[in-house]
Design an enzyme around this catalytic site. Structure first.
Site, short mmCIF file in Angstrom:
data_model
loop_
_atom_site.label_atom_id
_atom_site.label_comp_id
_atom_site.label_asym_id
_atom_site.label_seq_id
_atom_site.Cartn_x
_atom_site.Cartn_y
_atom_site.Cartn_z
N ASP A 255 0.86 -1.17 0.00
CA ASP A 255 0.00 0.00 0.00
C ASP A 255 0.90 1.23 0.00
OD1 ASP A 255 -2.55 1.41 0.49
OD2 ASP A 255 -3.17 -0.53 1.30
N ASP B 126 -3.11 4.72 -2.05
CA ASP B 126 -4.15 5.12 -1.11
C ASP B 126 -4.59 6.57 -1.29
OD1 ASP B 126 -5.50 4.41 1.54
OD2 ASP B 126 -4.46 6.26 2.09
N GLU C 166 -6.49 4.19 -5.73
CA GLU C 166 -7.76 4.37 -5.03
C GLU C 166 -8.25 5.77 -5.39
OE1 GLU C 166 -9.87 4.18 -0.62
OE2 GLU C 166 -8.00 5.21 -0.89
N HIS D 287 -11.34 -3.45 2.65
CA HIS D 287 -11.25 -3.25 4.09
C HIS D 287 -11.99 -2.01 4.58
CE1 HIS D 287 -8.35 -0.59 2.39
NE2 HIS D 287 -8.16 0.00 3.56
N ASP D 288 -12.56 -1.22 3.66
CA ASP D 288 -13.30 -0.02 4.05
C ASP D 288 -14.80 -0.17 3.89
OD1 ASP D 288 -11.00 1.48 4.54
OD2 ASP D 288 -10.87 2.21 2.47
O1 TEU Z 1 -9.45 5.31 2.18
C1 TEU Z 1 -9.69 6.54 1.56
C2 TEU Z 1 -11.08 6.96 1.51
O2 TEU Z 1 -11.43 7.67 0.58
C3 TEU Z 1 -11.97 6.81 2.70
O3 TEU Z 1 -12.78 7.95 2.71
C4 TEU Z 1 -12.89 5.67 2.74
O4 TEU Z 1 -13.87 5.84 1.79
C5 TEU Z 1 -13.44 5.67 4.14
O5 TEU Z 1 -12.49 4.95 4.87
C6 TEU Z 1 -14.77 5.04 4.32
O6 TEU Z 1 -15.14 5.16 5.68
C7 TEU Z 1 -8.11 4.98 2.36
C8 TEU Z 1 -7.96 3.65 3.07
O7 TEU Z 1 -8.47 2.64 2.25
C9 TEU Z 1 -8.59 3.73 4.40
O8 TEU Z 1 -8.55 2.50 5.08
C10 TEU Z 1 -7.87 4.78 5.19
O9 TEU Z 1 -8.54 4.98 6.41
C11 TEU Z 1 -7.78 6.09 4.44
O10 TEU Z 1 -7.40 5.95 3.08
C12 TEU Z 1 -6.73 6.98 5.07
O11 TEU Z 1 -5.46 6.50 4.77
#
Ligand code: TEU
Ligand code: CA
Length: 563
Positions: free
Chosen positions: A98, A199, A256, A328-329
């Site tokens: 990542d 990310d 992303e 994971h989100d």
């Molecule tokens: O997520 C980025 C992101 O756009 C977040 O707004 C995501 O949609 C949100 O976590 C939903 O609740 C990335 C990673 O995938 C995430 O795990 C991290 O928390 C975030 O960046 C900060 O690095």
């Protein structure tokens, strides 16, 4: 389009903390991944994306990095990482890490130096501003709630963080910062990494100078989406990063990227795009609301279908999107996209077939191949994730009861996808010999890898079949390069498309309806020739001539060979 080494690959996301714990401390680790490499190889995985394992105080589960050149001791050592790269290589697998470079941790050395001297060299690595007449530089709201500005202790400076306050944003306008990042990226690529998942990258370009935007909640703050839509010129940073790093190593990168403008897609993933690929979030964001999770709506099958086809249309001839149903989100895909009646193995396989056969690079999130589902949180204290805690507060703030708020969190919490991987029916699903850092989903006696691997009609088995179809020399060209043409669009709750190849057409049909459906294939152009049933999630298959009868939630993949 030029063929690339990664076009025909299948990727898998590992969330290391929850994958496999090798030493009984309750936390998954790199040695744990090593022990399970053969499991992934057997499934058919070519590319592994490993969520952050860098040194981190873990305010946001490793997405807050204190040192990019070190492995966090909870995950292992740099030696473990080197071993993982070597062992993956032996198995012809490619490893992505990542790349979290919108921000670092407030415990990173650069940030500590910046706080000591906000006007100095390292202060300029971040955004450090003074409040004017007691007013913050702008009214943006961080993704995890509250203003994006936090005071630098003991000074009248504030630093910017669009995520948690322990995640200060880098100032990408500063060429010295960019140089430091490129050096780090190349260091990893030279070590043998195949590339990165990148990310939150859309956040690196801020519309400057800082100014207020119309507030969208009673806190007087505005949503970051609105702010980013106003930013111009991110391409200069991304193009430079590509030329100075990824391109030199023929790396595979997947961005992303949220909210890009349609006309920007070629810049992002076209020939010489900033990235090899980027995630298709069209269906992920469907039904989401800037007001918070309480205002979100679960997509219906018709929404799901429309979103997928929209993405296929706009990426055709441009580049390859990375297709997902979860990460994971997000909540587990099977809990989010399937109608109630389909929350079973047949429904899970239906969803698997429908997304996996789309054009693009399929990504599987750990446990998805078993049909892992959302878990149950009986109290907010069982939730670990910072984002979920903020959304819970938000629900209460707008008037939901604790019980209702918990229900909302139960559906949307990021921790749904972060519960430990279910290896077998033993204690803690075989994930750890100790106490898992996050409770195991209680459904593990029914849903686990050991049970599914021993059964021909499991969810796992259909994922394996889909992956092996992707690399079957007879069909590979169509599955990888064939254009996607939506068909039978008038049939509600039927999702159907044809992949048009040089040697054959492949028809993919899924029934999201709880009833039998009889479908006429007459209107579909082409689809003539020798018929081969490639994939079926039911025991029976009824097709005569141009008439297809589908069971509830049945999905089939049929090839029509021209020669
Ligand atoms: O997520 C980025 C992101 O756009 C977040 O707004 C995501 O949609 C949100 O976590 C939903 O609740 C990335 C990673 O995938 C995430 O795990 C991290 O928390 C975030 O960046 C900060 O690095
Ligand atoms: Ca461990």
């Amino acid at each position: 389009m030029e063929q690339k080494w990664w076009h025909n690959k299948t990727a898998y996301q590992i969330y290391p903390k929850s994958f496999y714990d090798s030493n009984g401390d309750g936390i998954g680790d790199i040695k744990g991944i090593l022990e399970k490499l053969d499991y992934l190889k057997e499934l058919g995985i070519d590319i592994l994306w490993i969520s952050p394992v860098y040194l981190s105080p873990c305010a946001d589960q490793g997405y807050d990095i204190a040192d990019y050149y070190q492995i966090d001791p909870q995950f292992g050592t740099m030696e473990d990482m080197d071993t993982l790269l070597a062992e993956a290589k032996k198995r012809d697998m490619h490893v992505l890490m990542d790349l979290v470079v919108n921000h670092c941790s407030d415990e990173h050395e650069w940030f500590k130096k910046a706080c000591e001297d906000p006007d100095g060299e390292y202060g300029k690595f971040f955004y450090m501003e003074k409040a004017k007449d007691g007013k913050l530089p702008c009214n943006w709201r961080s993704y995890f709630g509250g203003p994006v500005w936090e005071q630098v202790p003991g000074t009248d400076y504030y630093y910017l963080h669009v995520f948690h306050k322990k995640q200060p944003d880098f100032n990408w306008e500063n060429p010295k910062l960019r140089e430091s990042i490129y050096r780090m990226i190349n260091w990893w690529l030279e070590k043998g990494l195949a590339g990165f998942r990148i990310d939150a990258i859309i956040n690196i370009k801020k519309p400057l100078p800082f100014r207020d935007y119309p507030a969208n909640r009673e806190d007087g703050l505005c949503d970051m989406g609105q702010v980013l839509a106003d930013a111009r010129g991110i391409g200069e940073f991304l193009g430079e990063m590509r030329d100075r790093t990824f391109k030199l190593h023929d790396a595979f990168t997947v961005g992303e990227v949220f909210n890009e403008k349609e006309e920007e897609l070629p810049d992002f993933i076209g020939e010489n795009g900033y990235f090899s690929s980027m995630f298709d979030f069209r269906q992920t964001v469907e039904g989401k609301s800037p007001l918070g999770w309480y205002d979100c709506r679960k997509p219906e099958p018709e929404d799901y279908k429309r979103c997928c086809f929209e993405s296929q249309r706009r990426s055709e001839g441009v580049g390859y999107l990375a297709n997902i149903i979860e990460n994971h989100d997000e909540p587990r895909g099977v809990s989010h996209y399937l109608p109630d009646g389909a929350r079973n193995e047949r429904g899970k396989k239906l969803l698997a077939v429908m997304y996996f056969m789309l054009k693009g690079i399929p990504f599987i999130y750990q446990g998805q191949e078993l049909g892992m589902e959302n878990t149950v949180f009986k109290s907010i204290d069982e939730v670990d994730d910072v984002g979920s805690k903020d959304e819970y507060r938000r629900c209460l703030e707008v008037g939901y009861s604790e019980e209702e708020a918990l229900k909302i969190i139960n559906h949307y919490s990021r921790d749904n996808a972060r519960t430990p991987f279910q290896w077998n029916g033993e204690d803690n699903a075989g994930f750890t010999k100790g106490r898992p850092w996050l409770a195991v989903n209680p459904d593990y006696p029914d849903i686990n890898a050991e049970e599914q691997m021993g059964r021909k009609d499991s969810v796992y088995a259909i994922y394996r079949a889909l992956i092996s179809l992707r690399r079957n020399p007879v069909y590979e060209n169509t599955v990888v390069y064939g254009k996607t043409e939506p068909v039978l669009s008038g049939e509600k709750d039927i999702m159907a498309y044809v992949r048009r190849g040089e040697d054959q057409d492949i028809l993919v049909v899924g029934n999201f309806d709880g009833r039998d459906r009889e479908i006429s294939l007459e209107t579909i152009e082409g689809c003539k020739g020798k018929v081969t049933l490639l994939i079926n999630n039911c025991e029976d298959f009824t097709m005569d001539n141009q008439r297809l009868i589908l069971n509830p939630y049945q999905a089939v993949v049929i090839a029509y060979d021209r020669f």
